[in-house]
Motif scaffolding. Structure first.
Motif, PDB file in Angstrom:
ATOM      1  N   HIS A  13       0.854  -1.201   0.000  1.00 46.70           N
ATOM      2  CA  HIS A  13       0.000   0.000   0.000  1.00 46.70           C
ATOM      3  C   HIS A  13       0.877   1.232   0.000  1.00 46.70           C
ATOM      4  O   HIS A  13       2.075   1.180   0.287  1.00 46.70           O
ATOM      5  N   VAL A  14       0.264   2.359  -0.353  1.00 47.60           N
ATOM      6  CA  VAL A  14       1.039   3.560  -0.637  1.00 47.60           C
ATOM      7  C   VAL A  14       1.593   4.198   0.629  1.00 47.60           C
ATOM      8  O   VAL A  14       2.745   4.633   0.654  1.00 47.60           O
ATOM      9  N   GLY A  15       0.799   4.267   1.693  1.00 49.43           N
ATOM     10  CA  GLY A  15       1.369   4.823   2.925  1.00 49.43           C
ATOM     11  C   GLY A  15       0.395   5.510   3.837  1.00 49.43           C
ATOM     12  O   GLY A  15       0.255   5.144   5.004  1.00 49.43           O
ATOM     13  N   SER A  16      -0.317   6.542   3.349  1.00 54.60           N
ATOM     14  CA  SER A  16      -1.187   7.286   4.250  1.00 54.60           C
ATOM     15  C   SER A  16      -2.473   6.515   4.520  1.00 54.60           C
ATOM     16  O   SER A  16      -3.003   5.819   3.660  1.00 54.60           O
ATOM     17  N   LEU A  17      -2.974   6.650   5.736  1.00 55.19           N
ATOM     18  CA  LEU A  17      -4.186   5.962   6.176  1.00 55.19           C
ATOM     19  C   LEU A  17      -5.098   6.956   6.895  1.00 55.19           C
ATOM     20  O   LEU A  17      -4.638   7.990   7.402  1.00 55.19           O
ATOM     21  N   LEU A  18      -6.389   6.646   6.929  1.00 53.98           N
ATOM     22  CA  LEU A  18      -7.354   7.547   7.558  1.00 53.98           C
ATOM     23  C   LEU A  18      -7.017   7.771   9.025  1.00 53.98           C
ATOM     24  O   LEU A  18      -6.772   6.823   9.779  1.00 53.98           O
ATOM     25  N   ARG A  19      -7.017   9.028   9.437  1.00 54.50           N
ATOM     26  CA  ARG A  19      -6.758   9.359  10.841  1.00 54.50           C
ATOM     27  C   ARG A  19      -7.984   8.994  11.683  1.00 54.50           C
ATOM     28  O   ARG A  19      -9.112   9.339  11.317  1.00 54.50           O
ATOM     29  N   PRO A  20      -7.793   8.337  12.803  1.00 56.88           N
ATOM     30  CA  PRO A  20      -8.931   8.054  13.683  1.00 56.88           C
ATOM     31  C   PRO A  20      -9.449   9.342  14.316  1.00 56.88           C
ATOM     32  O   PRO A  20      -8.723  10.331  14.441  1.00 56.88           O
ATOM     33  N   GLN A  21     -10.704   9.327  14.725  1.00 55.73           N
ATOM     34  CA  GLN A  21     -11.313  10.530  15.283  1.00 55.73           C
ATOM     35  C   GLN A  21     -10.586  10.993  16.537  1.00 55.73           C
ATOM     36  O   GLN A  21     -10.473  12.205  16.779  1.00 55.73           O
ATOM     37  N   THR A  22     -10.083  10.063  17.337  1.00 58.46           N
ATOM     38  CA  THR A  22      -9.359  10.460  18.549  1.00 58.46           C
ATOM     39  C   THR A  22      -8.142  11.308  18.208  1.00 58.46           C
ATOM     40  O   THR A  22      -7.820  12.270  18.924  1.00 58.46           O
ATOM     41  N   LEU A  23      -7.477  10.978  17.108  1.00 62.93           N
ATOM     42  CA  LEU A  23      -6.308  11.756  16.702  1.00 62.93           C
ATOM     43  C   LEU A  23      -6.722  13.105  16.132  1.00 62.93           C
ATOM     44  O   LEU A  23      -6.096  14.141  16.422  1.00 62.93           O
TER      45      LEU A  23
END
Length: 372
Positions: A13-23
């Motif tokens: 996979h390329v690298g970036s992933l969805l940020r969780p709401q807590t973050l």
């Protein structure tokens, strides 16, 4: 056909992933002054531990930190280069998606000092990631040298510092070469240079815009290839380097269109990387025909699974498209991935965490069925 034990992997996979709401909440609190630097760092650490575990649970051999410590995939790195400063000017890029147009806006940059680095950029971030990974290979993603130049060009250079653009390129490649050495010394064996410019240059509209600025749009990609190669010259033998080339990724929108035809012969034949992550998720990405220029020994990671839509692709369609690509590049040299990151900027694309996981799991399943 056997699975790969070295990057790029059959399912990658390329690298970036969805940020969780807590973050996201922690970042908002930090911006408002309600959370100090240590508190934000702790929130990032927790989120990264969780996302590494998610990648390993799915069966991915690659693990990134999701770029969770960044606001954007490229500017956090570029502003960390010595000699680069933010300006008051706002950079605006017109983006497109199925719903219409939107605008990506960020501060522009000025090269007003001699370029260099003060220690490995993202060094602490990589060390933390490496400590979290238990089964996969930690990958660090950074913007390519081209990204420091593409949108500003010579106009972004202080003439008192760099009266000659060649001197700028010499120093920039040297700074990147030092980054490569220092990151490798921290134990990095998988580095990815993200580069939208080499994909944008396939779009006649983008080339026309550069020509209007007085730049040599017909040969810009050749300069970029030379400078990336200079940055990688002398890299450690145990360091795998790939590049990812897409046409923009912001809230499920893109900036450019067109196949890889314009840059393909020089790109695949001359760029000194081990593999190419290429966007092939829809018609605007063109055909697989440019892959005929890929030489033996180089890997192509087919970005067939879109990150811009929650709709899950079918296994049969993915396998059919892999077969089509294999007409131009031997199947042994192919891998599978999403077309881009899921969250190139902190805002993320228009899908949920569960939909993201389903797409990554699909890639692992299809790769296992195709390559073993």
């Amino acid at each position: 056909m056997t699975p790969r034990t070295a990057p790029p992997f059959r399912a990658d996979h390329v690298g970036s992933l969805l940020r969780p709401q807590t973050l996201l909440d922690a970042r908002a609190a930090h911006k408002d002054g309600a959370l100090d630097d240590a508190g934000l760092r702790a929130a990032e650490d927790d989120a990264i531990r969780d996302v590494v575990r998610m990648q390993e649970d799915i069966g991915l051999q690659t693990a990134t930190d999701g770029e969770f410590r960044r606001t954007s995939w490229h500017m956090d790195f570029i502003y960390s280069l010595r000699g680069v400063s933010r300006t008051d000017e706002m950079l605006k890029v017109r983006m497109h998606n199925a719903a219409g147009d939107l605008e990506f806006t960020s501060a522009a940059l000025k090269v007003d000092g001699n370029l260099g680095i003060d220690g490995p950029i993202f060094g602490d971030a990589f060390t933390f990631l490496k400590g979290c990974v238990t089964t996969g290979t930690p990958k660090l993603t950074i913007p390519s040298p081209s990204m420091v130049h593409y949108r500003g060009g010579a106009a972004a250079l202080d003439p008192d510092v760099y009266p000659d653009e060649d001197e700028f390129w010499t120093d920039l490649s040297a700074a990147y070469a030092e980054e490569v050495r220092e990151i490798s010394a921290l134990g990095c064996t998988y580095l990815q240079l993200d580069d939208t410019s080499l994909a944008y240059l396939n779009d006649p509209t983008q080339r026309a815009q550069l020509s209007e600025q007085g730049r040599d749009a017909e040969h810009q990609h050749e300069r970029y290839i030379r400078q990336i190669n200079a940055a990688l010259d002398g890299r450690p033998d145990d360091l795998t380097v790939t590049t990812h080339m897409c046409r923009g990724n912001f809230r499920s929108a893109w900036a450019a269109e067109g196949g890889y035809d314009f840059v393909a012969e020089a790109l695949f034949g001359q760029l000194a990387v081990d593999g190419f992550f290429l966007e092939f998720d829809d018609a605007r990405s063109g055909t697989f025909e440019p892959l005929r220029f890929v030489p033996p020994g180089k890997f192509v990671v087919l970005g067939l699974v879109t990150t811009k839509s929650p709709k899950l692709e079918s296994k049969d369609d993915l396998k059919r498209r892999i077969d089509e690509a294999a007409k131009y590049v031997p199947l042994e040299q192919l891998c599978l991935s999403p077309q881009c990151g899921f969250s190139s900027t902190v805002e993320g694309n228009d899908l949920t965490r569960d939909e993201q996981i389903a797409k990554l799991a699909l890639i692992v399943e299809v790769a296992g069925e195709v390559w073993g």
